[in-house]
Design a protein around this motif. Structure first.
Motif, PDB file in Angstrom:
ATOM      1  N   VAL A  48     -12.053 -12.984 -11.286  1.00  0.00           N
ATOM      2  CA  VAL A  48     -11.910 -11.545 -11.769  1.00  0.00           C
ATOM      3  C   VAL A  48     -12.634 -11.292 -12.926  1.00  0.00           C
ATOM      4  N   PRO A  49     -13.558 -10.572 -13.536  1.00  0.00           N
ATOM      5  CA  PRO A  49     -13.879 -10.468 -14.838  1.00  0.00           C
ATOM      6  C   PRO A  49     -13.086 -10.089 -15.848  1.00  0.00           C
ATOM      7  N   SER A  50     -12.687 -10.887 -16.790  1.00  0.00           N
ATOM      8  CA  SER A  50     -11.655 -10.770 -17.809  1.00  0.00           C
ATOM      9  C   SER A  50     -11.892 -11.509 -18.914  1.00  0.00           C
ATOM     10  N   THR A  51     -11.405 -11.014 -20.263  1.00  0.00           N
ATOM     11  CA  THR A  51     -11.693 -11.750 -21.441  1.00  0.00           C
ATOM     12  C   THR A  51     -10.768 -13.052 -21.417  1.00  0.00           C
ATOM     13  N   LEU A  52      -9.521 -13.092 -20.705  1.00  0.00           N
ATOM     14  CA  LEU A  52      -8.844 -14.126 -20.535  1.00  0.00           C
ATOM     15  C   LEU A  52      -9.495 -15.433 -19.979  1.00  0.00           C
ATOM     16  N   VAL A  89     -14.515 -11.213  -7.531  1.00  0.00           N
ATOM     17  CA  VAL A  89     -13.439 -10.927  -6.577  1.00  0.00           C
ATOM     18  C   VAL A  89     -12.540  -9.910  -7.296  1.00  0.00           C
ATOM     19  N   LYS A  90     -11.855  -8.974  -6.321  1.00  0.00           N
ATOM     20  CA  LYS A  90     -10.958  -7.997  -7.091  1.00  0.00           C
ATOM     21  C   LYS A  90      -9.655  -8.470  -7.329  1.00  0.00           C
ATOM     22  N   ALA A  91      -9.048  -9.369  -6.650  1.00  0.00           N
ATOM     23  CA  ALA A  91      -7.843 -10.100  -7.013  1.00  0.00           C
ATOM     24  C   ALA A  91      -7.926 -11.526  -6.845  1.00  0.00           C
ATOM     25  N   GLY A  92      -7.700 -12.114  -7.922  1.00  0.00           N
ATOM     26  CA  GLY A  92      -7.837 -13.435  -7.892  1.00  0.00           C
ATOM     27  C   GLY A  92      -6.593 -14.271  -6.920  1.00  0.00           C
ATOM     28  N   GLN A  93      -5.567 -13.639  -6.704  1.00  0.00           N
ATOM     29  CA  GLN A  93      -4.547 -14.234  -5.923  1.00  0.00           C
ATOM     30  C   GLN A  93      -4.990 -14.151  -4.500  1.00  0.00           C
ATOM     31  N   ASP A  94      -5.866 -13.063  -4.126  1.00  0.00           N
ATOM     32  CA  ASP A  94      -6.395 -13.043  -2.607  1.00  0.00           C
ATOM     33  C   ASP A  94      -7.511 -14.141  -2.667  1.00  0.00           C
ATOM     34  N   ALA A  95      -8.143 -14.737  -3.627  1.00  0.00           N
ATOM     35  CA  ALA A  95      -9.198 -15.604  -3.535  1.00  0.00           C
ATOM     36  C   ALA A  95      -8.827 -17.125  -3.601  1.00  0.00           C
ATOM     37  N   VAL A  96      -7.460 -17.312  -3.900  1.00  0.00           N
ATOM     38  CA  VAL A  96      -6.979 -18.690  -3.955  1.00  0.00           C
ATOM     39  C   VAL A  96      -7.437 -19.431  -2.659  1.00  0.00           C
ATOM     40  N   PRO A  97      -6.818 -18.851  -1.349  1.00  0.00           N
ATOM     41  CA  PRO A  97      -6.781 -19.465  -0.116  1.00  0.00           C
ATOM     42  C   PRO A  97      -8.392 -19.583   0.134  1.00  0.00           C
ATOM     43  N   VAL A 146     -11.433 -21.405  -8.446  1.00  0.00           N
ATOM     44  CA  VAL A 146     -10.952 -19.893  -8.470  1.00  0.00           C
ATOM     45  C   VAL A 146     -10.200 -19.905  -9.950  1.00  0.00           C
ATOM     46  N   VAL A 147     -10.837 -18.838 -10.827  1.00  0.00           N
ATOM     47  CA  VAL A 147     -10.347 -18.728 -12.168  1.00  0.00           C
ATOM     48  C   VAL A 147      -9.826 -17.439 -12.025  1.00  0.00           C
ATOM     49  N   ALA A 148      -8.277 -17.510 -12.048  1.00  0.00           N
ATOM     50  CA  ALA A 148      -7.600 -16.209 -12.168  1.00  0.00           C
ATOM     51  C   ALA A 148      -6.219 -16.353 -12.322  1.00  0.00           C
ATOM     52  N   GLY A 149      -5.379 -15.186 -12.148  1.00  0.00           N
ATOM     53  CA  GLY A 149      -3.990 -15.406 -12.269  1.00  0.00           C
ATOM     54  C   GLY A 149      -3.338 -16.066 -11.309  1.00  0.00           C
ATOM     55  N   PHE A 150      -2.046 -16.667 -11.719  1.00  0.00           N
ATOM     56  CA  PHE A 150      -1.169 -17.239 -10.630  1.00  0.00           C
ATOM     57  C   PHE A 150      -0.058 -16.526 -10.241  1.00  0.00           C
ATOM     58  N   SER A 151      -0.070 -16.453  -8.761  1.00  0.00           N
ATOM     59  CA  SER A 151       0.843 -15.203  -8.099  1.00  0.00           C
ATOM     60  C   SER A 151       1.893 -16.036  -7.452  1.00  0.00           C
ATOM     61  N   ALA A 152       2.807 -15.284  -7.228  1.00  0.00           N
ATOM     62  CA  ALA A 152       3.955 -15.639  -6.088  1.00  0.00           C
ATOM     63  C   ALA A 152       3.331 -16.435  -4.884  1.00  0.00           C
ATOM     64  N   GLY A 153       2.294 -15.811  -4.475  1.00  0.00           N
ATOM     65  CA  GLY A 153       1.481 -16.221  -3.232  1.00  0.00           C
ATOM     66  C   GLY A 153       0.896 -17.723  -3.455  1.00  0.00           C
ATOM     67  N   LEU A 154       0.529 -18.173  -4.672  1.00  0.00           N
ATOM     68  CA  LEU A 154       0.259 -19.456  -4.854  1.00  0.00           C
ATOM     69  C   LEU A 154       1.275 -20.385  -4.479  1.00  0.00           C
ATOM     70  N   PHE A 155       2.501 -20.325  -4.966  1.00  0.00           N
ATOM     71  CA  PHE A 155       3.769 -21.080  -4.865  1.00  0.00           C
ATOM     72  C   PHE A 155       4.173 -20.988  -3.501  1.00  0.00           C
ATOM     73  N   ASN A 156       4.032 -19.865  -2.924  1.00  0.00           N
ATOM     74  CA  ASN A 156       4.434 -19.827  -1.300  1.00  0.00           C
ATOM     75  C   ASN A 156       3.345 -20.870  -0.541  1.00  0.00           C
ATOM     76  N   GLY A 157       1.862 -20.559  -1.081  1.00  0.00           N
ATOM     77  CA  GLY A 157       1.112 -21.259  -0.078  1.00  0.00           C
ATOM     78  C   GLY A 157       1.244 -22.823  -0.590  1.00  0.00           C
TER      79      GLY A 157
END
Length: 324
Positions: free
Chosen positions: A46-50, A75-83, A93-104
């Motif tokens: 997800v394009p970000s200076t992060l 991608v629009k949301a990194g959490q959706d791209a992890v799968p 995937v270079v993105a944020g870590f969501s609750a979905g990552l831990f659940n996954g």
């Protein structure tokens, strides 16, 4: 014999070891290029200076030095791209870590966290900040984070997204949790308008959107995440993590991170690269306070555990992921 999935805590404890194993010194650019034959690595982001190390490594040829052809896929949301990494549709995937990552992870998702990305400086001005609508500041209805109890706070992706953890870390300083506010899922580019028209009362926004909304007079920051707070990083699919290209990819990323140390984060050459990569205006980036990056981009185990706890406290983890 089929191996049983590791417990979630065991998975988390192994993340730092994996990041170290994937680090290494790496071979020289010419040697890598010859050995790899120009390996293509598909990276969702997800394009970000992060994620500045990623863009610098790409633009400055650090991936090419390692014999890699990096295919950056927005991608629009990194959490959706992890799968996608777990199924091999992308390598990283270079993105944020969501609750979905831990659940996954608890459910056997075949990915590994191998590195961190931008972290909060803990100082004001900050690249990520809790911005409160100017109308509420003017009316003195809100003057500090504790005044947001019961109010609507915008977070891209909602409470379970990476921004949800950053908000939790920011509110914790005032004795609040995610359950004490109403988290509203608002895309980052839409936050300024939501603040202006009263759709939300505050927003946890990243740079350079914080700078843009402040210059527009829509909001001002009342708090920032504590120093070192990070909810983003690099995730590899298990298959890719075991390949030589994975080590080379991290070697190039670390070279990008090295260019961001000290005054490097404000260097005109680097800002120009980030402006092109993220679609942000160069003059805005010049005014935007930078994030900080660990030179080795090591996966932060303390932050991962704190993140898991925040998501669990908010009731966002399920099954094994919610267990102690």
């Amino acid at each position: 014999m089929r191996r049983r999935p590791l417990p979630l805590l065991a998975l988390l404890s192994g993340l730092a070891l994996l990041a170290t194993a994937c680090g290494g010194g790496g071979s020289s650019g010419k040697e890598s290029a010859k050995a790899s034959g120009g390996t293509t690595v598909k990276v969702a982001h997800v394009p970000s200076t992060l994620f500045a190390p990623l863009y610098l490594a790409d633009a400055k040829g650090y991936f090419k030095e390692q014999g890699l052809n990096v295919d950056l896929q927005k991608v629009k949301a990194g959490q959706d791209a992890v799968p996608l990494a777990g199924t091999g549709k992308v390598d990283a995937v270079v993105a944020g870590f969501s609750a979905g990552l831990f659940n996954g992870l608890a459910q056997g998702l075949k990915v590994k966290v191998v590195a961190s990305m931008g972290a909060s400086t803990g100082e004001q001005p900050s690249p990520t900040a809790l911005e409160v609508a100017q109308r509420l500041l003017d009316s003195k209805e809100v003057g500090k984070p504790a005044d947001l109890r019961g109010r609507k706070v915008a977070v891209a992706g909602g409470a379970g997204a990476a921004g949800g953890y950053q908000l939790a870390a920011t509110l914790r300083e005032s004795g609040l949790t995610l359950k004490d506010v109403t988290v509203v899922n608002v895309p980052i580019p839409d936050m300024a308008n939501a603040l202006a028209d009263g759709g939300v009362d505050a927003a946890l926004a990243p740079a350079p959107f914080t700078t843009a909304m402040e210059e527009r007079g829509v909001a001002k920051p009342v708090a920032v995440p504590p120093r070192g707070t990070t909810a983003t990083g690099v995730v590899f699919g298990n298959d890719f993590a075991d390949k030589p290209a994975a080590e080379k990819f991290l070697t190039a990323l670390r070279k990008g991170a090295a260019d961001l140390q000290g005054q490097g984060a404000r260097a005109e050459e680097n800002l120009t690269i980030l402006a092109k990569a993220t679609g942000q205006k160069l003059d805005v980036l010049r005014k935007t306070p930078p994030y900080q990056w660990d030179p080795q981009l090591a996966a932060d185990q303390g932050q991962l555990k704190a993140m898991r706890q925040a998501y669990r406290d908010a009731g966002l983890l399920k099954g094994k992921a919610a267990e102690e």
